[in-house]
Design an enzyme around this catalytic site. Structure first.
Site, PDB file in Angstrom:
ATOM      1  N   ARG A   1     -21.810 -37.271  -2.551  1.00 14.81           N
ATOM      2  CA  ARG A   1     -21.814 -38.329  -3.490  1.00 14.81           C
ATOM      3  C   ARG A   1     -20.891 -37.900  -4.692  1.00 14.81           C
ATOM      4  O   ARG A   1     -21.582 -38.316  -5.890  1.00 14.81           O
ATOM      5  CB  ARG A   1     -22.936 -39.051  -3.905  1.00 14.81           C
ATOM      6  CG  ARG A   1     -22.748 -40.596  -3.884  1.00 14.81           C
ATOM      7  CD  ARG A   1     -23.924 -41.185  -4.586  1.00 14.81           C
ATOM      8  NE  ARG A   1     -23.877 -42.462  -4.885  1.00 14.81           N
ATOM      9  CZ  ARG A   1     -24.438 -43.334  -5.767  1.00 14.81           C
ATOM     10  NH1 ARG A   1     -25.325 -42.794  -6.547  1.00 14.81           N
ATOM     11  NH2 ARG A   1     -24.327 -44.826  -6.162  1.00 14.81           N
TER      12      ARG A   1
ATOM     13  N   ASP B   1     -32.587 -48.201   0.532  1.00 12.22           N
ATOM     14  CA  ASP B   1     -31.514 -48.859  -0.092  1.00 12.22           C
ATOM     15  C   ASP B   1     -31.039 -50.124   0.622  1.00 12.22           C
ATOM     16  O   ASP B   1     -30.309 -51.080   0.389  1.00 12.22           O
ATOM     17  CB  ASP B   1     -30.218 -48.178  -0.327  1.00 12.22           C
ATOM     18  CG  ASP B   1     -30.111 -47.538  -1.530  1.00 12.22           C
ATOM     19  OD1 ASP B   1     -31.119 -47.514  -2.420  1.00 12.22           O
ATOM     20  OD2 ASP B   1     -29.056 -46.625  -1.712  1.00 12.22           O
TER      21      ASP B   1
ATOM     22  N   TRP C   1     -30.369 -42.394   5.483  1.00 13.46           N
ATOM     23  CA  TRP C   1     -30.146 -43.492   4.398  1.00 13.46           C
ATOM     24  C   TRP C   1     -29.886 -44.604   5.051  1.00 13.46           C
ATOM     25  O   TRP C   1     -29.369 -44.768   5.932  1.00 13.46           O
ATOM     26  CB  TRP C   1     -28.869 -43.015   3.627  1.00 13.46           C
ATOM     27  CG  TRP C   1     -28.542 -43.972   2.741  1.00 13.46           C
ATOM     28  CD1 TRP C   1     -29.135 -44.278   1.352  1.00 13.46           C
ATOM     29  CD2 TRP C   1     -27.374 -45.084   2.888  1.00 13.46           C
ATOM     30  NE1 TRP C   1     -28.432 -45.213   0.724  1.00 13.46           N
ATOM     31  CE2 TRP C   1     -27.419 -45.648   1.335  1.00 13.46           C
ATOM     32  CE3 TRP C   1     -26.635 -45.221   3.656  1.00 13.46           C
ATOM     33  CZ2 TRP C   1     -26.597 -46.807   1.398  1.00 13.46           C
ATOM     34  CZ3 TRP C   1     -25.522 -46.396   3.462  1.00 13.46           C
ATOM     35  CH2 TRP C   1     -25.881 -46.949   2.236  1.00 13.46           C
TER      36      TRP C   1
ATOM     37  N   CYS D   1     -37.022 -42.177  -6.447  1.00 11.55           N
ATOM     38  CA  CYS D   1     -36.132 -42.581  -5.478  1.00 11.55           C
ATOM     39  C   CYS D   1     -35.108 -41.491  -5.108  1.00 11.55           C
ATOM     40  O   CYS D   1     -34.975 -40.571  -5.872  1.00 11.55           O
ATOM     41  CB  CYS D   1     -35.278 -43.919  -6.357  1.00 11.55           C
ATOM     42  SG  CYS D   1     -33.924 -44.206  -5.677  1.00 11.55           S
TER      43      CYS D   1
ATOM     44  N   ASP E   1     -29.824 -50.565 -13.821  1.00 12.14           N
ATOM     45  CA  ASP E   1     -29.761 -49.220 -12.987  1.00 12.14           C
ATOM     46  C   ASP E   1     -28.406 -48.521 -13.483  1.00 12.14           C
ATOM     47  O   ASP E   1     -28.060 -48.499 -14.276  1.00 12.14           O
ATOM     48  CB  ASP E   1     -29.444 -49.853 -11.429  1.00 12.14           C
ATOM     49  CG  ASP E   1     -29.992 -48.871 -10.472  1.00 12.14           C
ATOM     50  OD1 ASP E   1     -29.391 -48.018 -10.098  1.00 12.14           O
ATOM     51  OD2 ASP E   1     -31.261 -49.283  -9.920  1.00 12.14           O
TER      52      ASP E   1
ATOM     53  N   TRP F   1     -36.191 -42.893 -11.247  1.00 13.57           N
ATOM     54  CA  TRP F   1     -35.788 -41.552 -11.321  1.00 13.57           C
ATOM     55  C   TRP F   1     -35.068 -41.372 -10.019  1.00 13.57           C
ATOM     56  O   TRP F   1     -35.614 -41.292  -8.940  1.00 13.57           O
ATOM     57  CB  TRP F   1     -36.996 -40.743 -11.496  1.00 13.57           C
ATOM     58  CG  TRP F   1     -36.603 -39.164 -11.448  1.00 13.57           C
ATOM     59  CD1 TRP F   1     -36.258 -38.257 -10.471  1.00 13.57           C
ATOM     60  CD2 TRP F   1     -36.966 -38.245 -12.668  1.00 13.57           C
ATOM     61  NE1 TRP F   1     -36.194 -37.229 -10.901  1.00 13.57           N
ATOM     62  CE2 TRP F   1     -36.489 -37.012 -12.114  1.00 13.57           C
ATOM     63  CE3 TRP F   1     -37.533 -38.279 -13.970  1.00 13.57           C
ATOM     64  CZ2 TRP F   1     -36.890 -35.726 -13.072  1.00 13.57           C
ATOM     65  CZ3 TRP F   1     -37.578 -37.291 -14.730  1.00 13.57           C
ATOM     66  CH2 TRP F   1     -37.407 -36.151 -14.235  1.00 13.57           C
ATOM     67  N   ASP F   2     -33.746 -40.954  -9.941  1.00 16.28           N
ATOM     68  CA  ASP F   2     -33.113 -41.137  -8.638  1.00 16.28           C
ATOM     69  C   ASP F   2     -32.559 -39.836  -8.417  1.00 16.28           C
ATOM     70  O   ASP F   2     -32.621 -38.970  -9.497  1.00 16.28           O
ATOM     71  CB  ASP F   2     -31.895 -42.211  -9.023  1.00 16.28           C
ATOM     72  CG  ASP F   2     -31.184 -42.328  -7.464  1.00 16.28           C
ATOM     73  OD1 ASP F   2     -31.641 -41.966  -6.263  1.00 16.28           O
ATOM     74  OD2 ASP F   2     -30.389 -43.475  -7.412  1.00 16.28           O
TER      75      ASP F   2
END
Ligand code: DGJ
Length: 748
Positions: free
Chosen positions: A437, A543, A190, A521, A357, A472-473
Site C-alpha cells: 500500500r 473492511d 483482507w 485495526c 478517518d 489505530w490502523d
C-alpha cells in the site's frame, strides 16, 4: 480454586542455595509424587511429579477428586514441556543449543508454587531445570476460575557460563488424548476474515501460522478448536479451544503420531527469530490461552467472551457508543464542508460519536491518496482550514463525541518523516525495499521510533483532550525484516523486538490515557488477537461491510471474541466490491450483533433510509445494546449449513434476550427447522415481539407469555415462501436478504 498438594521434602533455604549455584537436586530428594492441579469451575489440568519429571495426566472437565491420579493406572499423556532430547521424536516446545553446543534439553522438576493473584484468579508456577545445565524453565499457569480460561507461558533463564541459543520456544504445550481429532481453524484475507474450516487430523503435523508481522491475523487467526472423538456442534461434544496472545508472528502445531496422543504447541513463530540468551538473561513467552468444553463450541465461546469482557479488553464491561465513520462515505475525498455535513446528518439520525478517518493530515505531502503524507501528523489546512479543533467543536455542538484515525507505525516514502528518517524503516541493506500500500513499516524495536509513535498519540491527546476515541490502523505487513539499530548478529530479533516495542508504546499510552477509547485495526481484521486487545476497547472486524459477508465474518469472529469488541458498521448499498444491493433493515440487523456503527454519508441516504436508521439506532441504544454488548451469545443456525442464519444474546440474568434471524440465500420452497432459542430460564415466562421494524403493529408484545422451557423446546417456526406470520412464534424470512429481530423479555 487451584489445588496445591505438593509435599515439601526440601527446605527452602537448601533449594535456594542449590538453585543459586545451578546444581541439580538429587533424584532421591524428588521422590515426592505430587499432583499439581490447575482448576477452574468446569475444567482441570492435572500434572504429576514422578521420578523428577512433570507429566500431564489429564485435561478435561473438572473432577470431584484428583487423588485418582496418584495411582499409575492412567498413562501420562506427555511431559509438562516437550523439549528436544534423545527420547523425544516429536515436535519440541523447547529447542535450544546450550553454551557448549549440546542440542538436547532434559528438564527435571525443581519446585512449584501457587498464589492468588486477585479474587478468582490464581497463578501456578512450576520450575524446571535441565539435568546437567544451569538452564531453567518456569512454566506459569493462570487460571480464571469463574470464566473457565487457563493461560500457559514460559520463562527461560540462562545461568550457564556462556550464551544459549533459543530456536523453538512455545508458550504452551498440551498433550491431548482422544480417538479422533477434528480441527476447526479460521482463515481469511483482507475483506474476508475469519472463515471457518474443519478437518480431521491425520498422522503427521498440521501447522497454522503467520509470518506477516504487524498483520498478525491477516491470513489465519491464532485460534483453534480441537474437537475430540467426533466433530463438536454448538451444543454437544468435547473440545479444546485455544489462542495465542501475541500480535506478531505466531504458530500453532498439532502433531498426531502413532499413538492416540495429539501434541498441541502454540506460541511465537520461531522461524527467522533465533534468540540468544546471554548468561544471566531470561526470555518471557506470551500467553497461550485455552479452555475445555464438554458441551460444544458455543460454551467455549461464552467462556472466552466472559473472560475477555472482564480481563482482556479495555473497560470490557462498559457499554460502547454508536459511531459514524467517514471512511467508506468519502475515502480521501473530503473537505471541511463535507465533514461538517456528515457530522450534522449523523447527529440527526442519532449516532453518538463521529470518527474522522484517513486523509486529514500532511502539509507538504498532503494525504489525498494512499501514496503520500503518511507519517506527517500535522493537519492538512487546505482540506480542513479550521483544523481538528473546529471539527471537535462541531461534533460537540451536536452532542456527539469525537474520534480520529491514525496509522502511527507506518510511513509513505513520499513524506517529510521519511526524508528526515529513512533509517527508521525496517530494511535490509542489500535488498530492495518492498512496499505494501505504498508504505514502509517503521521499526518499532527502535527506541527513537517508539518515542515518535508514542508522541503522535500524546500530542493529539494533549492538544485536543476532547478526543474520545482513536482508531489505530496498520496497513502493511513485514517484507524487509531488518533493523538499522540492531547489530548484524542480532537481526533475527526484529520480529519479536517489533511486537515488544509496540506493547511498550501501548503501555505508555495506557499509563497516561487510561480512558480514551481505542480501536485496533490492520486493514480490517488483521490484528485481532488477545495480545493487542488488552490495550484496546474494540477491533475493526473487516473492511468488508457488505451485510451478507459480514454474517459469515462475524460468525467466525464470534467464536473467540465478544460482540462488545466487534465493530460492525452499516454502509451504503450497493457494496463497494460486492456490488450487492441490500435493504437497510438487513444491514442494520446484521450490524446490531456487534458494536453498531455507520460508515457512509448519511446525506446520501433516502428519506426512508434515514428514518429507518434513526429508529434502528434508538432500538439499538435502548433495547439491543446492553443485551448484545454484555450478554451471552448463542449461535443457533449456522450460515455455513443453511440458507438462513440465526443467533441470539441473553442477558446474564436471563431476563432479556434478542434473537436475530437472516435469510442469506433464497430458494423458493425451502423449508427450515424451527429456530430454537437457548440460554433462557426454563421456568420463567417470556413475552416476545418483533423489533427494529417501522411497522408499529409488528412491535406489539405478544398477547401471551411463554415459558423459557417451551420456547427452547418448541422454537420459532420459519416462514419463508408462503404462510402467515400472524403467530408470534413465527419468524418471517420472505426472500433473500430479509431478516427479523425478536426481543424476549421476562414477565414478573
Ligand atoms: C484500512 C482500514 O481497515 C479502513 O477502515 C480505513 O481506516 C483505511 N485503512 C484508511 O486508510
Amino acid at each position: 480454586m487451584i489445588q496445591f498438594t505438593v509435599k515439601r521434602y526440601l527446605n527452602i533455604c537448601l533449594i535456594s542455595g542449590l538453585m543459586a549455584f545451578g546444581f541439580l537436586p538429587s533424584p532421591a530428594m524428588l521422590m515426592d509424587e505430587s499432583l499439581i492441579t490447575i482448576e477452574t469451575m468446569h475444567t482441570a489440568l492435572v500434572y504429576r511429579v514422578e521420578d523428577s519429571e512433570v507429566n500431564c495426566y489429564y485435561f478435561g472437565e473438572s473432577l470431584q477428586d484428583y487423588e485418582v491420579f496418584r495411582s499409575v493406572t492412567t498413562p501420562a499423556k506427555g511431559p509438562l514441556i516437550s523439549s528436544a532430547r534423545g527420547q523425544n521424536f516429536n515436535e519440541p516446545a523447547l529447542r535450544v543449543t546450550h553454551h557448549d553446543g549440546v542440542l538436547s534439553t532434559e528438564l527435571t522438576y525443581i519446585k512449584h508454587e501457587t498464589k492468588a493473584v486477585s479474587p478468582g484468579v490464581r497463578q501456578t508456577i512450576i520450575t524446571l531445570k535441565d539435568k546437567v545445565y544451569a538452564f531453567w524453565v518456569e512454566v506459569s499457569f493462570t487460571a480464571w476460575f469463574n470464566e473457565d480460561i487457563i493461560s500457559m507461558s514460559t520463562r527461560l533463564l540462562n545461568r550457564e557460563p556462556g550464551p544459549v541459543q533459543l530456536f523453538d520456544y512455545a508458550s504452551g504445550y498440551l498433550p491431548l488424548y482422544a480417538g479422533k481429532y477434528f480441527l476447526t481453524s479460521f482463515h481469511g484475507e483482507w475483506y474476508s476474515e475469519m472463515n471457518l474450516q474443519e478437518e480431521e487430523l491425520t498422522r503427521g503435523i498440521k501447522i497454522l501460522d503467520s509470518r506477516h508481522g504487524t498483520r498478525s491475523t491477516h491470513k489465519l487467526s491464532p485460534a483453534f478448536i480441537l474437537s475430540l472423538d467426533r466433530p463438536a456442534t454448538e451444543t454437544t461434544g468435547h473440545l479444546v479451544a485455544g489462542t495465542i496472545a501475541w500480535s506478531g508472528n505466531w504458530s500453532l502445531t498439532f502433531e498426531k503420531q502413532v499413538s492416540e496422543v495429539v501434541h498441541c504447541l502454540g506460541g511465537i513463530n520461531s522461524e527467522g527469530s533465533e534468540w540468544e540468551l546471554a548468561p544471566g538473561g531470561s526470555f518471557q513467552t506470551p500467553r497461550f490461552l485455552f479452555t475445555y468444553s464438554a458441551a460444544g463450541k458455543g460454551r467455549a465461546s461464552r467462556y472466552f467472551h466472559r473472560w475477555a469482557r472482564k480481563y482482556a479488553l479495555m473497560q470490557g464491561e462498559r457499554l460502547r457508543p454508536t459511531l459514524l465513520n467517514n471512511w467508506e462515505g468519502t475515502y480521501f475525498d473530503f473537505d471541511e464542508r463535507k465533514i461538517e455535513e456528515i457530522i450534522r446528518d449523523g447527529s440527526e439520525i442519532g449516532v453518538e460519536m463521529f470518527v474522522l478517518d484517513d486523509g486529514w493530515f500532511g502539509s507538504r505531502y498532503p494525504r489525498d491518496n494512499d501514496r503520500a503524507g503518511l507519517g506527517d501528523w500535522t493537519v492538512n489546512r487546505k482540506k480542513l482550514p479550521g483544523g481538528i479543533g473546529h471539527l471537535i467543536e462541531q461534533t460537540h455542538a451536536r452532542g456527539m463525541k469525537f474520534g480520529i484515525w491514525i496509522e502511527p507505525e507506518m510511513v509513505n516514502p513520499k513524506s517529510e518523516l521519511y526524508e528526515r528518517h529513512p533509517e527508521w524503516v525496517l530494511q535490509e541493506p542489500t535488498r530492495d525495499r518492498y512496499r505494501q500500500r505504498n508504505q514502509y513499516v517503521l521499526d518499532m524495536g527502535n527506541p527513537s521510533v517508539q518515542d515518535f509513535v508514542f508522541g503522535i498519540t500524546d500530542h493529539l491527546l494533549t492538544e485536543y483532550p476532547a478526543i474520545a476515541y482513536i482508531k489505530w490502523d496498520a496497513n502493511s505487513h513485514f517484507s524487509n525484516v531488518g533493523s538499522t539499530v540492531l547489530p548484524t548478529e542480532r537481526q533475527s530479533y526484529v520480529n519479536i523486538a517489533y511486537t515488544q516495542g509496540l506493547y511498550h508504546v501501548l503501555d505508555r499510552i495506557r499509563a497516561k490515557y487510561p480512558e480514551v477509547m481505542m480501536q485496533v485495526c490492520a486493514s480490517g481484521g488483521g490484528r485481532v488477537d488477545y495480545g493487542a486487545l488488552p490495550y484496546f476497547h474494540e477491533f475493526w472486524t473487516s473492511d468488508d461491510t457488505d451485510a451478507l459477508q459480514r454474517i459469515f465474518i462475524q460468525w467466525g469472529t464470534s467464536h473467540f471474541f465478544p460482540a462488545i469488541a466487534m465493530a460492525a458498521h452499516v454502509s451504503a448499498t450497493p457494496g463497494h466490491l460486492t456490488h450487492r444491493v441490500l435493504p437497510i433493515k438487513f444491514r442494520f440487523d446484521v450490524a446490531m450483533t456487534g458494536r453498531l456503527g455507520m460508515e457512509l454519508q448519511p446525506g446520501q441516504m433516502s428519506e426512508e433510509e434515514k428514518a429507518f436508521s434513526n429508529m434502528a439506532l434508538k432500538t439499538y441504544r435502548e433495547i439491543v445494546r446492553p443485551v448484545v454488548q454484555l450478554g451471552d451469545l448463542y449461535r443457533l443456525v449456522s450460515p455455513y449449513e443453511h440458507n438462513i442464519a440465526s443467533l441470539m444474546y441473553v442477558s446474564t440474568d436471563r431476563r432479556r434476550a434478542v434473537l436475530f434471524a437472516y435469510h442469506h440465500h433464497f430458494r423458493f420452497g425451502d423449508m427450515f427447522d424451527n429456530i430454537r432459542p437457548q440460554g433462557l430460564d426454563p421456568t420463567a415466562r417470556y413475552k416476545i415481539r418483533d423489533i427494529n421494524t417501522i411497522d408499529p403493529e409488528r412491535q406489539k408484545w405478544s398477547e401471551h407469555s411463554y415459558t423459557g422451557e417451551f420456547l427452547m423446546k418448541h422454537g420459532f417456526r420459519v416462514v419463508s415462501s408462503w404462510g402467515s406470520t400472524d403467530d408470534p412464534l413465527a419468524i418471517g424470512l420472505f426472500g433473500e436478504y430479509t431478516s427479523e429481530v425478536v426481543e424476549l423479555q421476562q414477565v414478573d
